[in-house]
Design a protein around this motif. Sequence first.
Motif, PDB file in Angstrom:
ATOM      1  N   LEU A 156       0.705  -1.371   0.014  1.00  0.00           N
ATOM      2  CA  LEU A 156       0.003   0.040  -0.002  1.00  0.00           C
ATOM      3  C   LEU A 156       1.115   1.253  -0.008  1.00  0.00           C
ATOM      4  N   ASP A 157       2.015   1.183   0.701  1.00  0.00           N
ATOM      5  CA  ASP A 157       3.016   2.306   0.444  1.00  0.00           C
ATOM      6  C   ASP A 157       3.437   2.501  -0.977  1.00  0.00           C
ATOM      7  N   LEU A 159       1.752   1.706  -3.682  1.00  0.00           N
ATOM      8  CA  LEU A 159       0.507   2.402  -4.243  1.00  0.00           C
ATOM      9  C   LEU A 159       0.393   4.013  -4.039  1.00  0.00           C
ATOM     10  N   ARG A 160       0.263   4.262  -2.793  1.00  0.00           N
ATOM     11  CA  ARG A 160       0.598   5.640  -2.559  1.00  0.00           C
ATOM     12  C   ARG A 160       1.410   6.410  -3.101  1.00  0.00           C
ATOM     13  N   ALA A 161       2.698   6.034  -3.064  1.00  0.00           N
ATOM     14  CA  ALA A 161       3.878   6.845  -3.639  1.00  0.00           C
ATOM     15  C   ALA A 161       3.768   6.860  -5.175  1.00  0.00           C
ATOM     16  N   ALA A 162       2.987   5.990  -5.794  1.00  0.00           N
ATOM     17  CA  ALA A 162       2.835   6.011  -7.277  1.00  0.00           C
ATOM     18  C   ALA A 162       1.698   7.137  -7.719  1.00  0.00           C
ATOM     19  N   VAL A 163       0.980   7.703  -6.840  1.00  0.00           N
ATOM     20  CA  VAL A 163      -0.050   8.765  -7.008  1.00  0.00           C
ATOM     21  C   VAL A 163       0.908  10.047  -7.431  1.00  0.00           C
ATOM     22  N   THR A 164       0.731  10.568  -8.398  1.00  0.00           N
ATOM     23  CA  THR A 164       1.129  12.156  -8.603  1.00  0.00           C
ATOM     24  C   THR A 164       0.019  12.906  -8.970  1.00  0.00           C
ATOM     25  N   PRO A 165       0.543  14.297  -9.476  1.00  0.00           N
ATOM     26  CA  PRO A 165      -0.744  15.152  -9.767  1.00  0.00           C
ATOM     27  C   PRO A 165      -1.208  14.825 -11.102  1.00  0.00           C
ATOM     28  N   ARG A 166      -0.616  14.015 -11.898  1.00  0.00           N
ATOM     29  CA  ARG A 166      -0.944  13.678 -13.429  1.00  0.00           C
ATOM     30  C   ARG A 166      -1.720  12.293 -13.165  1.00  0.00           C
ATOM     31  N   THR A 167      -2.046  11.543 -12.050  1.00  0.00           N
ATOM     32  CA  THR A 167      -2.706  10.461 -11.943  1.00  0.00           C
ATOM     33  C   THR A 167      -4.289  10.740 -12.129  1.00  0.00           C
TER      34      THR A 167
END
Length: 392
Positions: A156-157, A159-167
Amino acid sequence: MTQGRPLLNRRLTEFGTTIFAEMSALAARTGSINLGQGFPDTDGPEEIREAAVRALRAGLGNQYPPGPGIPELRTAITEHQQRFHGLVYDPDTEVLVTAGATEAIAASLLALVEPGDEVIALEPYYDSYAACIAMAGGTRVPVTLRPHDGAYRLDLDELRAAVTPRTRLILLNTPHNPTGTVLTREELAAVAALACERDLLVITDEVYEHLVFEGEHLPLASFPGMRERTVSISSAGKTFSYTGWKVGWITASPELVTAVRSAKQYLTYVSAGPLQYAVAEALRLPRTYFDALRADLRTKRDLLSDGLAEAGFGVYRPSATYFVTTDIRPLSAGDDGFAFCRALPERCGVVAIPNAVFYDHREQGAPFVRFAFCKRVEVLTDAVGRLKALTR
């Protein structure tokens, strides 16, 4: 070449002939047992096939059905969602029938993704995900499920780190193909919280919803804040063993259904008219049907998993789906799943699929190979006997 350009759109240049076509051709050429592609070798319920025959003879669906799907099927889908998952949808505004789950995925991504948007997908992933993200002009961002204590787990960490303003969205598959992982209530709650916090859409591929052997399938749309931001996808193929019929569907809010329908209407427009009537009947089968299907596949899972372990593979016994993931390294076979699968038919007359094809980070999947167990018991028994030749 024309005008100095390749013929194939550059978004699709990384996608050639699918591994399934290659391995199925290899099975045919060598007379091998094909445990590569995930389709049953027997048909589903006879009464459902007869329902399709009745529809054909009565002239039901032989001409274009309604764009969203026939009312009978849309109503049956909403009844199914409420009966099994407690989710309430309006059959007129919150259901769209598609040409299988594959079209549902394609139409959803084409509708919801702009060029440059990032789409998070769990890898290993069903191969059409990457192609559909590319066709939509999106950028795929893989989050890797990794083996741990005999199963595959979502970090889950990570996954969270993969989210960016472009997601833009998360493409979630549970029960998961090819690993057989079923995301837990805690994992899904964390995904839901992340989607709400970062204002993300989620597309959920739930085609194996009735093929869960351990744990339980929990639709993400049932979690707080998710009904209005989730496109839920399923289909009849895996649940009723009529994969060639290609009848799928989405359930979502009216706004999301309208968006996806805008793309879908320019893909197939409509499909499988008479078969939609049969699937409407199938979705109303008693629970005993779904229980028996699950029990039958659990027996086959155990037969193949035990046989693969006896043949020397490292085995990740799946909690769901049609597939067993194995590690070839205990066989002293190195870590090249492609070479292993291409040689396997000549070595023992069985075909499998290298998992690396389902990864962006191919090294993560290199030593893993997938076998399908949705076959007759006698076929699996024969395959297990052949695979034991690897240890002789």
